[in-house]
Design a protein around this motif. Structure first.
Motif, mmCIF file in Angstrom:
data_model
loop_
_atom_site.group_PDB
_atom_site.id
_atom_site.type_symbol
_atom_site.label_atom_id
_atom_site.label_comp_id
_atom_site.label_asym_id
_atom_site.label_seq_id
_atom_site.Cartn_x
_atom_site.Cartn_y
_atom_site.Cartn_z
ATOM 1 N N TRP A 52 43.275 -42.413 -24.471
ATOM 2 C CA TRP A 52 41.986 -42.639 -24.087
ATOM 3 C C TRP A 52 42.046 -43.782 -23.092
ATOM 4 C CZ3 TRP A 52 42.518 -46.906 -26.797
ATOM 5 C CH2 TRP A 52 42.837 -46.808 -28.247
ATOM 6 N N CYS A 120 36.762 -42.390 -21.765
ATOM 7 C CA CYS A 120 37.438 -41.172 -21.368
ATOM 8 C C CYS A 120 38.495 -40.849 -22.406
ATOM 9 C CB CYS A 120 37.873 -41.176 -20.055
ATOM 10 S SG CYS A 120 36.814 -41.672 -18.728
ATOM 11 N N TRP A 139 37.718 -35.125 -29.592
ATOM 12 C CA TRP A 139 36.551 -36.084 -29.732
ATOM 13 C C TRP A 139 37.248 -37.157 -31.000
ATOM 14 C CZ3 TRP A 139 34.447 -35.795 -25.698
ATOM 15 C CH2 TRP A 139 34.034 -34.718 -25.147
ATOM 16 N N THR A 164 24.476 -39.763 -23.051
ATOM 17 C CA THR A 164 25.474 -38.809 -22.384
ATOM 18 C C THR A 164 24.749 -37.969 -21.307
ATOM 19 O OG1 THR A 164 24.441 -37.275 -24.276
ATOM 20 C CG2 THR A 164 26.787 -38.392 -24.634
ATOM 21 N N ALA A 187 33.416 -39.109 -22.163
ATOM 22 C CA ALA A 187 32.659 -38.824 -23.459
ATOM 23 C C ALA A 187 31.426 -39.479 -23.416
ATOM 24 C CB ALA A 187 33.617 -39.610 -24.613
#
Length: 217
Positions: A52, A120, A139, A164, A187
């Motif tokens: 990430w 991300c 996730w 989001t 995300a």
């Protein structure tokens, strides 16, 4: 940097989604953000490796453009959700009104929040998201890191909120921020700012007897 001195239980029970109480005028020190990122890197991952990245947006023009995509995602979403589930704490009309006012405040002022964070997760390709296992692995590799970042922020007097709507326009956000769209999945969009006051309380939640299923549903 000075921390609030919260106990572990206080930290876990008072890290709220902060919208109205974000201090829009006070800048966030880079050292504070880096401390939160250092703690985020210690989170467990879904695939036993760090996959990430965090894009830290402080430039006013980019923040304004990103806030515009957030608003567009709310007013002109590209994908309609089939349903939003049942909120078992939504029986309180006054609470619903407070939530609506809080959401509207963020809608109106997101571009003024001093820092916007876009977490991300890297993928080989976006087909990894095509199965439940692939989604769980993906996730599961980013959510613990983001939550750890948010807890670290709270302990330092900073507020955050998980949002989001901009993901309806994820490709446009990727182009704005130089994110490689094919191999880095955004995300969320996390507003980050000092809070107006630090006296947050636990939120209304259902009792564990309503959510715990022992041995079977």
């Amino acid at each position: 940097m000075t921390q609030l001195g919260l106990t572990t239980d206080e930290l876990l029970s008072t890290t709220r989604a902060v919208r109205r109480r974000l201090d829009l005028r006070r800048p966030v020190e880079r050292e504070l953000i880096e401390e939160c990122l250092e703690l985020a890197t210690q989170a467990p991952t879904g695939r036993n490796r760090q996959r990430w990245d965090f894009v830290i947006v402080t430039d006013p023009a980019r923040r304004a453009a990103l806030a515009g995509l957030y608003r567009l995602g709310l007013t002109s979403p590209r994908q309609r959700l089939a349903g939003t589930g049942v909120d078992r704490t939504a029986h309180d009309t006054a609470r619903r009104l407070r939530l609506a006012e809080s959401a509207q405040h963020l809608f109106d002022h997101l571009h003024e929040v001093p820092v916007l964070v876009v977490p991300c997760v890297r993928v080989e390709n976006r087909q990894e998201l095509g199965t439940p296992v692939g989604q769980a692995n993906t996730w599961g590799s980013i959510l613990p890191a983001v939550w750890q970042f948010m807890l670290a922020a709270r302990s330092r007097g900073l507020g955050t909120a998980w949002t989001t709507p901009h993901l309806h326009y994820e490709r446009e956000a990727a182009e704005l921020l130089g994110i490689p769209y094919d191999t880095a999945v955004q995300a969320a969009l996390i507003p980050l700012a000092h809070t107006v006051g630090t006296d947050f309380r636990p939120g209304p939640r259902v009792g564990t007897e309503q959510i715990a299923h022992w041995d079977a549903w």
